[in-house]
Design a protein around this motif. Structure first.
Motif, PDB file in Angstrom:
ATOM      1  N   TRP A  36       0.851  -1.175   0.000  1.00 26.64           N
ATOM      2  CA  TRP A  36       0.000   0.000   0.000  1.00 26.64           C
ATOM      3  C   TRP A  36       0.895   1.235   0.000  1.00 26.64           C
ATOM      4  CZ3 TRP A  36      -5.055   0.520  -0.901  1.00 26.64           C
ATOM      5  CH2 TRP A  36      -5.887  -0.591  -0.718  1.00 26.64           C
ATOM      6  N   PHE A  37       0.537   2.191  -0.829  1.00 29.80           N
ATOM      7  CA  PHE A  37       1.199   3.478  -0.898  1.00 29.80           C
ATOM      8  C   PHE A  37       0.159   4.569  -0.692  1.00 29.80           C
ATOM      9  CE2 PHE A  37       3.369   0.547  -3.743  1.00 29.80           C
ATOM     10  CZ  PHE A  37       4.704   0.689  -3.385  1.00 29.80           C
ATOM     11  N   ARG A  38       0.612   5.754  -0.401  1.00 34.69           N
ATOM     12  CA  ARG A  38      -0.293   6.891  -0.346  1.00 34.69           C
ATOM     13  C   ARG A  38       0.424   8.135  -0.844  1.00 34.69           C
ATOM     14  NH1 ARG A  38      -0.906   7.580   6.254  1.00 34.69           N
ATOM     15  NH2 ARG A  38       1.193   8.426   6.661  1.00 34.69           N
ATOM     16  N   GLN A  39      -0.367   9.068  -1.328  1.00 33.03           N
ATOM     17  CA  GLN A  39       0.178  10.316  -1.828  1.00 33.03           C
ATOM     18  C   GLN A  39      -0.752  11.455  -1.464  1.00 33.03           C
ATOM     19  OE1 GLN A  39       0.956  10.484  -6.076  1.00 33.03           O
ATOM     20  NE2 GLN A  39       2.586  11.979  -5.734  1.00 33.03           N
ATOM     21  N   GLU A  44       5.397  13.596  -2.275  1.00 38.38           N
ATOM     22  CA  GLU A  44       5.773  12.404  -3.020  1.00 38.38           C
ATOM     23  C   GLU A  44       5.001  11.192  -2.524  1.00 38.38           C
ATOM     24  OE1 GLU A  44      10.433  13.638  -3.948  1.00 38.38           O
ATOM     25  OE2 GLU A  44       9.964  11.834  -2.818  1.00 38.38           O
ATOM     26  N   ARG A  45       4.922  10.187  -3.372  1.00 34.33           N
ATOM     27  CA  ARG A  45       4.303   8.937  -2.980  1.00 34.33           C
ATOM     28  C   ARG A  45       5.064   8.337  -1.806  1.00 34.33           C
ATOM     29  NH1 ARG A  45       6.159   4.428  -4.689  1.00 34.33           N
ATOM     30  NH2 ARG A  45       6.943   5.332  -6.649  1.00 34.33           N
ATOM     31  N   GLU A  46       4.337   7.817  -0.840  1.00 30.86           N
ATOM     32  CA  GLU A  46       4.908   7.320   0.396  1.00 30.86           C
ATOM     33  C   GLU A  46       4.529   5.859   0.612  1.00 30.86           C
ATOM     34  OE1 GLU A  46       4.735   8.529   5.174  1.00 30.86           O
ATOM     35  OE2 GLU A  46       3.103   9.072   3.813  1.00 30.86           O
ATOM     36  N   PHE A  47       5.494   5.065   1.012  1.00 27.05           N
ATOM     37  CA  PHE A  47       5.243   3.678   1.361  1.00 27.05           C
ATOM     38  C   PHE A  47       4.452   3.593   2.657  1.00 27.05           C
ATOM     39  CE2 PHE A  47       6.610   0.198   4.130  1.00 27.05           C
ATOM     40  CZ  PHE A  47       6.169  -0.891   3.397  1.00 27.05           C
ATOM     41  N   VAL A  48       3.479   2.698   2.697  1.00 27.24           N
ATOM     42  CA  VAL A  48       2.640   2.530   3.880  1.00 27.24           C
ATOM     43  C   VAL A  48       2.838   1.157   4.510  1.00 27.24           C
ATOM     44  CG1 VAL A  48       0.282   2.436   4.773  1.00 27.24           C
ATOM     45  CG2 VAL A  48       0.916   4.164   3.068  1.00 27.24           C
ATOM     46  N   PRO A  88      -5.357  13.343  10.831  1.00 33.51           N
ATOM     47  CA  PRO A  88      -5.397  14.196   9.638  1.00 33.51           C
ATOM     48  C   PRO A  88      -4.202  13.982   8.713  1.00 33.51           C
ATOM     49  CG  PRO A  88      -6.063  15.451  11.552  1.00 33.51           C
ATOM     50  CD  PRO A  88      -5.587  14.110  12.063  1.00 33.51           C
ATOM     51  N   GLU A  89      -3.055  13.630   9.268  1.00 28.11           N
ATOM     52  CA  GLU A  89      -1.867  13.374   8.469  1.00 28.11           C
ATOM     53  C   GLU A  89      -2.006  12.154   7.566  1.00 28.11           C
ATOM     54  OE1 GLU A  89      -0.572  13.431  12.553  1.00 28.11           O
ATOM     55  OE2 GLU A  89      -2.252  14.634  11.810  1.00 28.11           O
ATOM     56  N   ASP A  90      -3.007  11.328   7.811  1.00 26.30           N
ATOM     57  CA  ASP A  90      -3.249  10.163   6.970  1.00 26.30           C
ATOM     58  C   ASP A  90      -4.018  10.517   5.705  1.00 26.30           C
ATOM     59  OD1 ASP A  90      -2.035   8.329   8.814  1.00 26.30           O
ATOM     60  OD2 ASP A  90      -3.879   8.359  10.000  1.00 26.30           O
ATOM     61  N   THR A  91      -4.470  11.738   5.601  1.00 24.64           N
ATOM     62  CA  THR A  91      -5.221  12.163   4.424  1.00 24.64           C
ATOM     63  C   THR A  91      -4.360  12.042   3.176  1.00 24.64           C
ATOM     64  OG1 THR A  91      -6.636  13.680   5.671  1.00 24.64           O
ATOM     65  CG2 THR A  91      -6.389  14.090   3.320  1.00 24.64           C
ATOM     66  N   ALA A  92      -4.846  11.289   2.208  1.00 26.81           N
ATOM     67  CA  ALA A  92      -4.096  11.034   0.981  1.00 26.81           C
ATOM     68  C   ALA A  92      -4.932  10.154   0.069  1.00 26.81           C
ATOM     69  CB  ALA A  92      -2.758  10.353   1.288  1.00 26.81           C
ATOM     70  N   VAL A  93      -4.443   9.989  -1.145  1.00 22.39           N
ATOM     71  CA  VAL A  93      -4.984   8.976  -2.032  1.00 22.39           C
ATOM     72  C   VAL A  93      -4.168   7.712  -1.824  1.00 22.39           C
ATOM     73  CG1 VAL A  93      -5.474   8.300  -4.403  1.00 22.39           C
ATOM     74  CG2 VAL A  93      -5.737  10.685  -3.708  1.00 22.39           C
ATOM     75  N   TYR A  94      -4.831   6.616  -1.562  1.00 27.71           N
ATOM     76  CA  TYR A  94      -4.165   5.357  -1.264  1.00 27.71           C
ATOM     77  C   TYR A  94      -4.188   4.442  -2.479  1.00 27.71           C
ATOM     78  CZ  TYR A  94      -3.762   6.493   3.661  1.00 27.71           C
ATOM     79  OH  TYR A  94      -3.410   7.079   4.856  1.00 27.71           O
TER      80      TYR A  94
END
Length: 115
Positions: A36-39, A44-48, A88-94
Motif C-alpha cells: 500500500w502506498f499513499r500520496q 511524493e508517494r509514500e510507502f505505507v 489528519p496526516e493520513d489524508t491522501a490517495v491510497y
C-alpha cells in the motif's frame, strides 16, 4: 491484463477507522508481495505497508505502525488495509501495487481525515 482496483476510502473524523480493499485481476501470484502506498497533495508517494503473498510477512512505515494492519486473501486476489486511529496526516490517495510499483496503477481511493 492485470488491473488494480482500490476501494473503501471516504471522509472520517480523527480517531475513526476505514478498511481499504485492493482487488487485483491476474498475475497476482507471480508477484512476491503487495504494497500500500499513499500520496498527499504536493507530496511524493509514500510507502505505507507491505505483505508477502505466500507467508504473509508484513512490514509497516513507522508513521502507521500500530494503527494500520495489512492483510490478504489469496483466493480473492485481494489485499486489505485496516486503518484505525486515523489522523489528519493520513489524508491522501491510497494505492496498491507490487513491491516494485511495476503494475499499472489503479485510480486509488481517497482517504480524508478531518480534525
Amino acid at each position: 491484463q492485470v488491473q488494480l482496483v482500490e476501494s473503501g476510502g471516504g471522509l472520517v473524523q480523527a480517531g475513526g477507522s476505514l478498511r481499504l480493499s485492493c482487488a487485483a485481476s491476474g498475475r497476482t501470484f507471480s508477484t512476491y508481495a503487495m504494497n500500500w502506498f499513499r500520496q498527499a497533495p504536493g507530496k511524493e508517494r509514500e510507502f505505507v505497508a507491505t505483505i508477502t503473498w505466500r507467508i504473509g510477512t508484513t512490514y509497516y512505515a513507522d508513521s502507521v505502525k500500530g494503527r494500520f494492519t495489512i492483510s490478504r486473501d489469496n483466493a480473492k486476489n485481494t489485499v486489505y488495509l485496516q486503518m484505525n486511529s486515523l489522523k489528519p496526516e493520513d489524508t491522501a490517495v491510497y494505492y496498491c501495487n507490487d513491491e516494485n510499483g511495476s503494475l499499472p496503477w489503479g485510480q486509488g481511493t481517497q482517504v480524508t481525515v478531518s480534525s
